[in-house]
Design a protein around this motif. Structure first.
Motif, PDB file in Angstrom:
ATOM      1  N   VAL A 261     -49.150  19.893 -14.916  1.00 33.95           N
ATOM      2  CA  VAL A 261     -48.111  18.876 -14.760  1.00 33.95           C
ATOM      3  C   VAL A 261     -47.604  18.903 -13.324  1.00 33.95           C
ATOM      4  N   LEU A 262     -46.913  17.836 -12.938  1.00 35.94           N
ATOM      5  CA  LEU A 262     -46.240  17.784 -11.644  1.00 35.94           C
ATOM      6  C   LEU A 262     -44.740  17.885 -11.889  1.00 35.94           C
ATOM      7  N   GLU A 263     -44.113  18.908 -11.317  1.00 32.81           N
ATOM      8  CA  GLU A 263     -42.667  19.047 -11.478  1.00 32.81           C
ATOM      9  C   GLU A 263     -41.982  17.985 -10.602  1.00 32.81           C
ATOM     10  N   PRO A 264     -40.705  17.682 -10.845  1.00 31.40           N
ATOM     11  CA  PRO A 264     -40.056  16.570 -10.158  1.00 31.40           C
ATOM     12  C   PRO A 264     -40.057  16.643  -8.642  1.00 31.40           C
ATOM     13  N   GLY A 265     -40.152  17.836  -8.080  1.00 31.64           N
ATOM     14  CA  GLY A 265     -40.182  17.969  -6.623  1.00 31.64           C
ATOM     15  C   GLY A 265     -41.529  17.670  -6.016  1.00 31.64           C
ATOM     16  N   GLY A 266     -42.575  17.556  -6.863  1.00 29.37           N
ATOM     17  CA  GLY A 266     -43.896  17.191  -6.370  1.00 29.37           C
ATOM     18  C   GLY A 266     -44.931  18.276  -6.405  1.00 29.37           C
ATOM     19  N   ASN A 267     -44.557  19.497  -6.770  1.00 29.38           N
ATOM     20  CA  ASN A 267     -45.528  20.585  -6.837  1.00 29.38           C
ATOM     21  C   ASN A 267     -46.234  20.600  -8.188  1.00 29.38           C
ATOM     22  N   ARG A 268     -47.513  20.973  -8.171  1.00 30.63           N
ATOM     23  CA  ARG A 268     -48.286  21.081  -9.407  1.00 30.63           C
ATOM     24  C   ARG A 268     -48.000  22.432 -10.069  1.00 30.63           C
ATOM     25  N   VAL A 269     -47.823  22.399 -11.390  1.00 28.49           N
ATOM     26  CA  VAL A 269     -47.579  23.607 -12.174  1.00 28.49           C
ATOM     27  C   VAL A 269     -48.616  23.655 -13.290  1.00 28.49           C
ATOM     28  N   GLU A 270     -49.264  24.798 -13.443  1.00 29.12           N
ATOM     29  CA  GLU A 270     -50.184  25.016 -14.558  1.00 29.12           C
ATOM     30  C   GLU A 270     -49.511  25.920 -15.578  1.00 29.12           C
ATOM     31  N   LEU A 271     -49.815  25.687 -16.843  1.00 27.69           N
ATOM     32  CA  LEU A 271     -49.337  26.545 -17.918  1.00 27.69           C
ATOM     33  C   LEU A 271     -50.537  27.043 -18.703  1.00 27.69           C
ATOM     34  N   PHE A 272     -50.582  28.353 -18.934  1.00 27.91           N
ATOM     35  CA  PHE A 272     -51.676  28.978 -19.673  1.00 27.91           C
ATOM     36  C   PHE A 272     -51.262  29.181 -21.130  1.00 27.91           C
ATOM     37  N   GLY A 273     -52.113  28.712 -22.036  1.00 27.87           N
ATOM     38  CA  GLY A 273     -51.823  28.884 -23.452  1.00 27.87           C
ATOM     39  C   GLY A 273     -52.461  30.113 -24.064  1.00 27.87           C
ATOM     40  N   ASP A 274     -53.313  30.790 -23.312  1.00 26.99           N
ATOM     41  CA  ASP A 274     -53.906  32.044 -23.785  1.00 26.99           C
ATOM     42  C   ASP A 274     -54.250  32.890 -22.573  1.00 26.99           C
ATOM     43  N   ALA A 275     -54.918  34.009 -22.809  1.00 32.19           N
ATOM     44  CA  ALA A 275     -55.171  34.960 -21.723  1.00 32.19           C
ATOM     45  C   ALA A 275     -56.514  34.760 -21.046  1.00 32.19           C
ATOM     46  N   GLY A 276     -57.325  33.777 -21.520  1.00 29.67           N
ATOM     47  CA  GLY A 276     -58.672  33.712 -20.966  1.00 29.67           C
ATOM     48  C   GLY A 276     -59.406  34.986 -21.338  1.00 29.67           C
ATOM     49  N   TYR A 277     -59.892  35.702 -20.348  1.00 25.33           N
ATOM     50  CA  TYR A 277     -60.491  37.015 -20.626  1.00 25.33           C
ATOM     51  C   TYR A 277     -60.039  38.007 -19.569  1.00 25.33           C
ATOM     52  N   LEU A 278     -60.173  39.289 -19.869  1.00 25.27           N
ATOM     53  CA  LEU A 278     -59.762  40.356 -18.971  1.00 25.27           C
ATOM     54  C   LEU A 278     -60.989  41.131 -18.499  1.00 25.27           C
ATOM     55  N   ILE A 279     -60.880  41.725 -17.320  1.00 17.51           N
ATOM     56  CA  ILE A 279     -62.002  42.449 -16.719  1.00 17.51           C
ATOM     57  C   ILE A 279     -61.606  43.915 -16.539  1.00 17.51           C
ATOM     58  N   PHE A 280     -62.343  44.805 -17.188  1.00 15.02           N
ATOM     59  CA  PHE A 280     -62.091  46.236 -17.063  1.00 15.02           C
ATOM     60  C   PHE A 280     -63.243  46.973 -16.372  1.00 15.02           C
ATOM     61  N   ASP A 281     -64.342  46.292 -16.162  1.00 14.63           N
ATOM     62  CA  ASP A 281     -65.530  46.893 -15.556  1.00 14.63           C
ATOM     63  C   ASP A 281     -65.302  47.135 -14.073  1.00 14.63           C
ATOM     64  N   PRO A 282     -65.312  48.399 -13.586  1.00 13.69           N
ATOM     65  CA  PRO A 282     -65.096  48.660 -12.159  1.00 13.69           C
ATOM     66  C   PRO A 282     -66.259  48.219 -11.284  1.00 13.69           C
ATOM     67  N   ALA A 283     -67.413  47.959 -11.897  1.00 14.81           N
ATOM     68  CA  ALA A 283     -68.590  47.508 -11.140  1.00 14.81           C
ATOM     69  C   ALA A 283     -68.897  46.039 -11.450  1.00 14.81           C
ATOM     70  N   TRP A 284     -67.862  45.273 -11.747  1.00 15.09           N
ATOM     71  CA  TRP A 284     -68.010  43.863 -12.114  1.00 15.09           C
ATOM     72  C   TRP A 284     -68.825  43.095 -11.075  1.00 15.09           C
ATOM     73  N   LYS A 285     -69.783  42.333 -11.530  1.00 12.33           N
ATOM     74  CA  LYS A 285     -70.571  41.473 -10.648  1.00 12.33           C
ATOM     75  C   LYS A 285     -70.023  40.051 -10.766  1.00 12.33           C
ATOM     76  N   PRO A 286     -69.590  39.455  -9.650  1.00  9.78           N
ATOM     77  CA  PRO A 286     -68.977  38.125  -9.699  1.00  9.78           C
ATOM     78  C   PRO A 286     -69.871  37.094 -10.389  1.00  9.78           C
ATOM     79  N   ILE A 287     -69.252  36.226 -11.163  1.00  9.69           N
ATOM     80  CA  ILE A 287     -69.956  35.132 -11.824  1.00  9.69           C
ATOM     81  C   ILE A 287     -70.087  33.980 -10.833  1.00  9.69           C
ATOM     82  N   THR A 288     -71.296  33.475 -10.674  1.00 10.27           N
ATOM     83  CA  THR A 288     -71.554  32.370  -9.763  1.00 10.27           C
ATOM     84  C   THR A 288     -71.846  31.109 -10.549  1.00 10.27           C
ATOM     85  N   TRP A 289     -71.030  30.089 -10.342  1.00 11.98           N
ATOM     86  CA  TRP A 289     -71.248  28.773 -10.916  1.00 11.98           C
ATOM     87  C   TRP A 289     -71.942  27.904  -9.873  1.00 11.98           C
ATOM     88  N   LYS A 290     -73.102  27.362 -10.224  1.00 10.68           N
ATOM     89  CA  LYS A 290     -73.818  26.492  -9.309  1.00 10.68           C
ATOM     90  C   LYS A 290     -73.361  25.047  -9.488  1.00 10.68           C
TER      91      LYS A 290
END
Length: 322
Positions: A261-290
């Motif tokens: 949404v856009l708040e009245p001052g003009g800045n965009r605000v996002e609201l999260f309805g869940d946590a998505g996912y969490l990362i605990f792997d210390p050797a995480w390999k970044p996900i690449t979206w082509k």
């Protein structure tokens, strides 16, 4: 041999936004999103969500145009702060120390290669609820407010950048952010990067500024953790003439259930309805979206994002800068 990770930054602590309509902006955050006002000083008001433990996570400052004043990162210790300051001074992007602000002690200010203002701090003031706001749930700093649909905590900030890769490398090399996901176009350029210093998919994200601007602000995000709340707050937005830009829907990147949404001052605000996912792997390999995978990366559930989502940021600019 893999480069040793830096763990000197602990979290995103707070964000300052500018608003040309400060009272309307405060109404949005306080009455609709249920945030608590902690203090007022000068042209600024300090706010926090009911599960934010610090004095504030949002500072709203009156200004001629919307945008981000600065964001603050808390280090993992005082020695960690000193180590990062030394590296920032050597990088040439350091600006110097301030004595502090309401809610925190001395802070070191710096900017990204794109010109986003940031600061590092260690000493913070913890929120103490008055007796009438004590929560019987001892892991909460206060009772859940009874206004609007209250957000629970600050989640992340998304910044527009003229050069995603340069700014991404700066955040990783100077501050220790880990790359979690990124978008790589067919020409090899990065269109977006999502980074964190914690198990969250991101506390900071970068998106390429398609208008050629520098140092602009895309959005800040607060977290609900309950998908139903996005439907609940959507009702309230519609009834109160708040523009819903997109959502509710699901991103492929981060797997988050979102609403913009856009708040009245003009800045965009996002609201999260869940946590998505969490990362605990210390050797995480970044996900690449082509480039050819972006139909699922950007949205895989819900209507597509409007074109303005990829163009609009604050402060606004009318055309590409050369």
């Amino acid at each position: 041999m893999a480069k040793e990770q830096i763990f000197d930054i602990a979290q995103l602590a707070h964000v300052e936004i500018y608003s040309p309509k400060p009272e309307e902006t405060l109404w949005f955050f306080k009455e609709l999103l249920g945030m608590e006002e902690t203090t007022r000083e000068g042209q600024s008001v300090y706010l926090r969500a009911y599960e934010d433990f610090y004095h504030h996570t949002l500072k709203v400052t009156e200004a001629k145009e919307p945008g981000m004043g600065h964001l603050a990162l808390r280090t993992s210790s005082q020695p960690a702060l000193e180590r990062r300051v030394k590296e920032l001074e050597a990088s040439g992007y350091g600006k110097g120390w301030i004595e502090g602000d309401l809610g925190h002690g001395p802070a070191y200010q710096f900017e990204t290669p794109d010109g986003h203002n940031m600061e590092l701090l260690w000493d913070v003031e913890y929120y103490t609820a008055p007796e009438n706001k004590f929560s019987k749930l001892l892991s909460r700093p206060q009772k859940r407010p009874l206004r609007g649909v209250p957000v629970r905590r600050l989640d992340h900030v998304n910044l527009l950048a003229n050069d995603v890769t340069t700014n991404k490398n700066f955040l990783m090399d100077q501050l220790g952010f880990r790359l979690r996901e990124h978008i790589v176009m067919n020409d090899g350029s990065e269109a977006g990067a999502w980074m964190s210093v914690s198990p969250l998919v991101h506390e900071l994200a970068l998106m390429g500024d398609q208008l050629g601007g520098r140092g602009r602000f895309h959005h800040l995000c607060y977290w609900y953790g309950y998908p139903q709340h996005l439907s609940d707050i959507s009702d309230i937005f519609v009834e109160n003439d708040i523009k819903i830009e997109a959502g509710p829907g699901k991103h492929g990147v981060s797997q988050a259930y979102f609403l913009y949404v856009l708040e009245p001052g003009g800045n965009r605000v996002e609201l999260f309805g869940d946590a998505g996912y969490l990362i605990f792997d210390p050797a995480w390999k970044p996900i690449t979206w082509k480039e050819e995978e972006l139909d699922k990366g950007i949205i895989w559930y819900g209507s597509q994002l409007p074109e303005e989502f990829f163009m609009y940021g604050t402060p606004t600019i009318e055309k590409a800068k050369v």
